[in-house]
Design a protein around this motif. Sequence first.
Motif, PDB file in Angstrom:
ATOM      1  N   UNK A   1       0.815  -1.216   0.000  1.00 30.41           N
ATOM      2  CA  UNK A   1       0.000   0.000   0.000  1.00 30.41           C
ATOM      3  C   UNK A   1       0.847   1.265   0.000  1.00 30.41           C
ATOM      4  N   UNK A   2       2.106   1.167   0.411  1.00 29.14           N
ATOM      5  CA  UNK A   2       2.994   2.337   0.415  1.00 29.14           C
ATOM      6  C   UNK A   2       3.239   2.866  -0.986  1.00 29.14           C
TER       7      UNK A   2
ATOM      8  N   UNK B   1      -4.544  -8.946  -3.107  1.00 31.29           N
ATOM      9  CA  UNK B   1      -5.195  -9.127  -1.807  1.00 31.29           C
ATOM     10  C   UNK B   1      -5.732  -7.806  -1.251  1.00 31.29           C
ATOM     11  N   UNK B   2      -5.168  -6.693  -1.707  1.00 27.15           N
ATOM     12  CA  UNK B   2      -5.572  -5.378  -1.228  1.00 27.15           C
ATOM     13  C   UNK B   2      -6.391  -4.601  -2.267  1.00 27.15           C
TER      14      UNK B   2
ATOM     15  N   UNK C   1      -2.393   0.464 -12.205  1.00 25.09           N
ATOM     16  CA  UNK C   1      -2.563   1.875 -12.577  1.00 25.09           C
ATOM     17  C   UNK C   1      -2.571   2.779 -11.347  1.00 25.09           C
ATOM     18  N   UNK C   2      -2.804   2.219 -10.182  1.00 22.40           N
ATOM     19  CA  UNK C   2      -2.881   2.990  -8.941  1.00 22.40           C
ATOM     20  C   UNK C   2      -1.507   3.200  -8.289  1.00 22.40           C
ATOM     21  N   UNK C   3      -0.477   2.559  -8.826  1.00 23.83           N
ATOM     22  CA  UNK C   3       0.864   2.669  -8.250  1.00 23.83           C
ATOM     23  C   UNK C   3       1.494   4.020  -8.576  1.00 23.83           C
ATOM     24  N   UNK C   4       2.395   4.457  -7.712  1.00 30.62           N
ATOM     25  CA  UNK C   4       3.135   5.690  -7.971  1.00 30.62           C
ATOM     26  C   UNK C   4       3.985   5.521  -9.231  1.00 30.62           C
ATOM     27  N   UNK C   5       4.363   6.622  -9.833  1.00 27.82           N
ATOM     28  CA  UNK C   5       5.241   6.574 -11.007  1.00 27.82           C
ATOM     29  C   UNK C   5       6.545   5.885 -10.639  1.00 27.82           C
ATOM     30  N   UNK C   6       6.968   4.967 -11.466  1.00 28.77           N
ATOM     31  CA  UNK C   6       8.221   4.264 -11.245  1.00 28.77           C
ATOM     32  C   UNK C   6       8.075   2.919 -10.566  1.00 28.77           C
ATOM     33  N   UNK C   7       6.908   2.639  -9.989  1.00 29.37           N
ATOM     34  CA  UNK C   7       6.676   1.339  -9.350  1.00 29.37           C
ATOM     35  C   UNK C   7       5.977   0.403 -10.334  1.00 29.37           C
TER      36      UNK C   7
END
Length: 83
Positions: free
Chosen positions: A12-13, A50-51, A56-62
């Motif tokens: 989630x971070x 699971x979460x 698409x919801x990840x920060x840029x670069x992840x």
Amino acid sequence: EVRVFLMGDAAACAAAGHKVPQGYHKLGDMLGTVARRNGEISVCGTCMDARGMAEERLIDGAKRGTMDILTEWTQWADKVLIF
């Protein structure tokens, strides 16, 4: 070189758009610093599922990751930190 693999609740971070109380740090912003300095960030895909997290919801670069990536990165590393 730095590589960060997020598992469990740490997944989630890497979610974009977190709102935190004043005085607290946004972990996504800290991870963004890693990405902007050419570090790699991968998030466990099973943990994301699971979460209910979409890539698409990840920060840029992840990126969505796998256990194969974690294994490769662990073998590549001179040091591994787990917390």
